[in-house]
Design a protein around this motif. Structure first.
Motif, PDB file in Angstrom:
ATOM      1  N   ALA A   2       2.349  -2.021  44.124  1.00  0.00           N
ATOM      2  CA  ALA A   2       2.993  -3.125  43.406  1.00  0.00           C
ATOM      3  C   ALA A   2       4.469  -3.136  43.780  1.00  0.00           C
ATOM      4  CB  ALA A   2       2.824  -2.970  41.900  1.00  0.00           C
ATOM      5  N   ILE A   3       4.915  -4.270  44.277  1.00  0.00           N
ATOM      6  CA  ILE A   3       6.335  -4.440  44.634  1.00  0.00           C
ATOM      7  C   ILE A   3       7.000  -5.243  43.525  1.00  0.00           C
ATOM      8  CG2 ILE A   3       7.989  -5.290  46.336  1.00  0.00           C
ATOM      9  CD1 ILE A   3       5.789  -5.200  48.438  1.00  0.00           C
ATOM     10  N   PHE A   4       7.845  -4.586  42.752  1.00  0.00           N
ATOM     11  CA  PHE A   4       8.551  -5.251  41.659  1.00  0.00           C
ATOM     12  C   PHE A   4       9.865  -5.835  42.199  1.00  0.00           C
ATOM     13  CE2 PHE A   4       5.675  -2.297  39.660  1.00  0.00           C
ATOM     14  CZ  PHE A   4       5.180  -3.008  38.572  1.00  0.00           C
ATOM     15  N   ALA A   5      10.013  -7.134  42.032  1.00  0.00           N
ATOM     16  CA  ALA A   5      11.178  -7.827  42.589  1.00  0.00           C
ATOM     17  C   ALA A   5      12.070  -8.359  41.468  1.00  0.00           C
ATOM     18  CB  ALA A   5      10.738  -8.973  43.492  1.00  0.00           C
ATOM     19  N   ALA A   6      13.379  -8.192  41.647  1.00  0.00           N
ATOM     20  CA  ALA A   6      14.331  -8.684  40.649  1.00  0.00           C
ATOM     21  C   ALA A   6      15.715  -8.780  41.279  1.00  0.00           C
ATOM     22  CB  ALA A   6      14.360  -7.754  39.438  1.00  0.00           C
ATOM     23  N   ASP A   7      16.570  -9.540  40.625  1.00  0.00           N
ATOM     24  CA  ASP A   7      17.956  -9.678  41.107  1.00  0.00           C
ATOM     25  C   ASP A   7      18.939  -9.006  40.149  1.00  0.00           C
ATOM     26  OD1 ASP A   7      18.241 -11.054  43.684  1.00  0.00           O
ATOM     27  OD2 ASP A   7      17.035 -12.617  42.701  1.00  0.00           O
ATOM     28  N   HIS A   8      20.164  -8.883  40.648  1.00  0.00           N
ATOM     29  CA  HIS A   8      21.158  -8.027  39.999  1.00  0.00           C
ATOM     30  C   HIS A   8      22.500  -8.741  39.879  1.00  0.00           C
ATOM     31  CE1 HIS A   8      18.612  -4.422  40.131  1.00  0.00           C
ATOM     32  NE2 HIS A   8      18.049  -5.080  41.128  1.00  0.00           N
TER      33      HIS A   8
ATOM     34  N   ILE B 230       2.730  -8.433  44.531  1.00  0.00           N
ATOM     35  CA  ILE B 230       4.158  -8.630  44.248  1.00  0.00           C
ATOM     36  C   ILE B 230       4.293  -9.026  42.784  1.00  0.00           C
ATOM     37  CG2 ILE B 230       6.284  -9.632  45.196  1.00  0.00           C
ATOM     38  CD1 ILE B 230       4.365  -8.641  47.362  1.00  0.00           C
ATOM     39  N   VAL B 231       5.284  -8.481  42.115  1.00  0.00           N
ATOM     40  CA  VAL B 231       5.514  -8.811  40.717  1.00  0.00           C
ATOM     41  C   VAL B 231       6.939  -9.331  40.561  1.00  0.00           C
ATOM     42  CG1 VAL B 231       5.461  -7.971  38.338  1.00  0.00           C
ATOM     43  CG2 VAL B 231       3.981  -6.894  40.067  1.00  0.00           C
ATOM     44  N   ASP B 232       7.057 -10.597  40.157  1.00  0.00           N
ATOM     45  CA  ASP B 232       8.383 -11.130  39.842  1.00  0.00           C
ATOM     46  C   ASP B 232       8.710 -10.734  38.409  1.00  0.00           C
ATOM     47  OD1 ASP B 232      10.668 -12.481  39.203  1.00  0.00           O
ATOM     48  OD2 ASP B 232       9.767 -14.485  39.296  1.00  0.00           O
ATOM     49  N   VAL B 233       9.537  -9.733  38.289  1.00  0.00           N
ATOM     50  CA  VAL B 233       9.923  -9.272  36.952  1.00  0.00           C
ATOM     51  C   VAL B 233      11.337  -9.746  36.612  1.00  0.00           C
ATOM     52  CG1 VAL B 233      10.810  -7.000  37.687  1.00  0.00           C
ATOM     53  CG2 VAL B 233       9.848  -7.255  35.408  1.00  0.00           C
ATOM     54  N   GLY B 234      11.996 -10.401  37.591  1.00  0.00           N
ATOM     55  CA  GLY B 234      13.348 -10.860  37.288  1.00  0.00           C
ATOM     56  C   GLY B 234      14.099 -11.414  38.485  1.00  0.00           C
ATOM     57  N   VAL B 235      13.375 -12.099  39.365  1.00  0.00           N
ATOM     58  CA  VAL B 235      14.052 -12.738  40.495  1.00  0.00           C
ATOM     59  C   VAL B 235      14.916 -13.881  39.950  1.00  0.00           C
ATOM     60  CG1 VAL B 235      13.699 -13.983  42.673  1.00  0.00           C
ATOM     61  CG2 VAL B 235      12.207 -12.063  42.058  1.00  0.00           C
ATOM     62  N   LEU B 236      16.064 -14.112  40.582  1.00  0.00           N
ATOM     63  CA  LEU B 236      17.019 -15.110  40.096  1.00  0.00           C
ATOM     64  C   LEU B 236      16.411 -16.510  40.081  1.00  0.00           C
ATOM     65  CD1 LEU B 236      19.930 -15.241  39.114  1.00  0.00           C
ATOM     66  CD2 LEU B 236      20.663 -15.573  41.486  1.00  0.00           C
ATOM     67  N   SER B 237      15.765 -16.871  41.165  1.00  0.00           N
ATOM     68  CA  SER B 237      15.187 -18.219  41.237  1.00  0.00           C
ATOM     69  C   SER B 237      13.782 -18.218  40.639  1.00  0.00           C
ATOM     70  CB  SER B 237      15.130 -18.680  42.692  1.00  0.00           C
ATOM     71  OG  SER B 237      14.296 -17.821  43.428  1.00  0.00           O
ATOM     72  N   ASP B 238      13.329 -19.393  40.247  1.00  0.00           N
ATOM     73  CA  ASP B 238      11.957 -19.502  39.741  1.00  0.00           C
ATOM     74  C   ASP B 238      11.003 -19.615  40.914  1.00  0.00           C
ATOM     75  OD1 ASP B 238      12.441 -19.307  36.966  1.00  0.00           O
ATOM     76  OD2 ASP B 238      13.281 -21.331  36.991  1.00  0.00           O
TER      77      ASP B 238
ATOM     78  N   LEU C  72       0.795 -12.746  43.873  1.00  0.00           N
ATOM     79  CA  LEU C  72       2.083 -12.724  43.151  1.00  0.00           C
ATOM     80  C   LEU C  72       1.815 -12.800  41.657  1.00  0.00           C
ATOM     81  CD1 LEU C  72       5.230 -12.944  43.043  1.00  0.00           C
ATOM     82  CD2 LEU C  72       4.937 -15.432  43.248  1.00  0.00           C
ATOM     83  N   ILE C  73       2.315 -11.831  40.910  1.00  0.00           N
ATOM     84  CA  ILE C  73       2.221 -11.860  39.455  1.00  0.00           C
ATOM     85  C   ILE C  73       3.550 -12.378  38.916  1.00  0.00           C
ATOM     86  CG2 ILE C  73       2.003 -10.454  37.363  1.00  0.00           C
ATOM     87  CD1 ILE C  73       0.196  -8.551  38.911  1.00  0.00           C
ATOM     88  N   LEU C  74       3.489 -13.489  38.179  1.00  0.00           N
ATOM     89  CA  LEU C  74       4.707 -14.050  37.601  1.00  0.00           C
ATOM     90  C   LEU C  74       4.909 -13.427  36.225  1.00  0.00           C
ATOM     91  CD1 LEU C  74       4.179 -17.775  38.660  1.00  0.00           C
ATOM     92  CD2 LEU C  74       5.713 -16.093  39.706  1.00  0.00           C
ATOM     93  N   ALA C  75       5.895 -12.568  36.111  1.00  0.00           N
ATOM     94  CA  ALA C  75       6.140 -11.851  34.857  1.00  0.00           C
ATOM     95  C   ALA C  75       7.640 -11.711  34.649  1.00  0.00           C
ATOM     96  CB  ALA C  75       5.457 -10.488  34.891  1.00  0.00           C
TER      97      ALA C  75
END
Lengths: 338, 338
Positions: free
Chosen positions: B51-57, B99-107, B114-117
């Protein structure tokens, strides 16, 4: 190594969607694979073929190991039945396994996956006479070259070395001493697990053999025939056969690197095809790898042989080459560069 | 860890057709896997799920990296298209990628794999305010636990950590400083490749954030919420979710081990489920691994993240467990013991 292909691989690595250099040693490995194949990208490294060269050793009579000699033959049967460690690893990694009888003491029955290429029924005791004749050493080398060619002709794009032979770490240490100039005491280990008294005896036996034959690094066939093993000679040929076809070969442990030193002495350029799969705990392995100027990919404190370390390393090598084939570039993926 | 299963695994290792101890670290790893599963042999470790957790900072505003923030989103697309390094490695190793979007800047748009979370659209700038609220940190941890449970329910027998988030090594270093007590300067590296001036600025930014929030190792949620990232919080939950189900989890690089420290702080026993896939060149990774008392399996000088090091290590771990399943014993194979 082909400089143009290496340059192309370096440029490609810089265009792929990752920070430059972020794959560390795998990037340099991919560049070397491009240079070896003289193309960028180099061929995908599949299928992979492991050859386990099996043979027996007359020096067993000197009690250098507690394992009975019959275990060589028994383990060949175990390989053919799929029950050895290397079989389990090979199934995980998707590596084909071939066994080659290049000098097992007993006569083996034909079987699927077994190449019968016995040069003689085990070596003679190196501490009393040459392990084999020069002609037999050459025949074993040629057997190894032939097996490499056959596996490549059957489709293999990468070869892996394996070995089985009770007492073969004694011959490995003797060969490493010859080709590196290091004292036998510095390159002789505990093999499959011997006690201190056996270790001392093993060193003395090797010293006696070296004093008797005075093998020289300048005469690799002489070294292989006097203090080597049939599987060492065959493995040297196997490495030469891979290198001649520009196919990479992953070396396993101490037996493989001892044979690789002989291959390098016979044809220095063969080194460019070699990849060190792992660092065996045998002290001779580290000495030999330094002489070959190869950094091992893995280090797990293993000392089993059979090709186990080479098979574990194979997915790493294949992954390094896949990067050049399968990864998107910044342009193709629409990823912004820094 | 279940002592009885570990004892059974040790006894089984001693009966298999190889010299005792000859597989080195892989033998101890197999024993630990038996202890974790509370059965000998432990389950075959397939299928494997990354699982690749993706997010921005938000701390990206402090110019801690030359990469634009849009690259996080672009790389998610690259993962989904199969063009990243981790995709190539995963195909070689036979590892499934989510892939898990846990907090990417864009929608992000829905997509297969891809799991939208998303908990929030990127964190706030830790050097000026808490990266997120405590509630958001808890939500991200719970997301990670949920993803682990979902993958295990879908059949995964081993989990692998992956991460994507431009500037996330800044949060990783801050967390490692909190949980190990080491100075920010000792645990902050060059990330994906920054110059010396940026490195100094990165350290100063981390020190400023730590001075502002005074996070404590005794309050892991507080540490995650003030100086962490959404992917760190989710990864901590992912590790906890694996451990709670007695499923092993292979940690990737510095982001994974930073999150693992938070997991260990939340539930110390979770450490028993962790396997260190590789040693990242980021200095914080080595400090964190020491704190976790984990020895990395691989060391290739890599610093990419994405899960690349975890995926490369997977075949080794799977091979170690296969030994307990597939190898013959001396008795069953008719091989003589020494």
């Amino acid at each position: 190594l082909d400089g143009e292909a290496m340059q192309a691989a370096r440029q490609r690595q810089a265009r792929l969607t990752k920070p430059a250099g972020s794959l560390g040693e795998l990037e340099e490995l991919s560049v070397r694979m491009a240079g070896l194949a003289a193309s960028c990208p180099p061929p995908v490294l599949a299928p992979a073929a492991l050859a386990i060269f099996a043979a027996d050793h007359g020096v067993h009579a000197q009690e250098v190991t507690p394992w009975p000699q019959a275990v060589t033959t028994q383990m060949v049967a175990n390989f053919l039945a799929g029950g050895a460690a290397v079989n389990a690893f090979a199934r995980q990694a998707g590596v084909g396994v071939t066994i080659v009888d290049v000098g097992v003491l007993s006569d083996l029955d034909p079987a699927d996956g077994l190449i019968l290429a016995k040069v003689r029924n085990g070596t003679a005791d190196m501490s009393e006479e040459p392990a084999m004749s020069r002609e037999e050493a050459v025949a074993a080398v040629e057997t190894g070259i032939g097996v490499a060619g056959r596996l490549i002709d059957e489709g293999a794009r990468i070869l892996l070395t394996g070995d089985m032979g009770i007492a073969n770490t004694t011959a490995s240490a003797a060969l490493i001493s010859v080709f590196t100039g290091r004292d036998a005491g510095m390159v002789t280990g505990y093999g499959t697990g011997i006690d201190a008294a056996t270790h001392l005896r093993k060193i003395e036996v090797i010293k006696r053999a070296l004093a008797l034959h005075e093998p020289s690094a300048e005469d690799p066939i002489g070294a292989l025939s006097t203090v080597g093993g049939l599987e060492h000679a065959a493995l040297a040929g196997f490495v030469l056969g891979a290198a001649a076809r520009r196919v990479p070969v992953i070396l396993d442990g101490v037996t493989a690197v001892a044979a690789a030193l002989a291959a390098q002495a016979l044809a220095p350029l063969s080194r460019e095809a070699m990849i060190a799969g792992h660092r065996s705990v045998e002290p001779g392995a580290t000495v030999a790898l330094a002489k070959l100027d190869l950094a091992p990919l893995l280090e797990f404190g293993m000392r089993l042989g059979e090709g186990t370390g080479a098979v574990l390393a194979y997915p790493v090598v294949a992954s390094a080459v896949r990067v050049l084939h399968e990864m998107a570039t910044f342009d193709s993926a629409g990823v912004t560069e820094k």
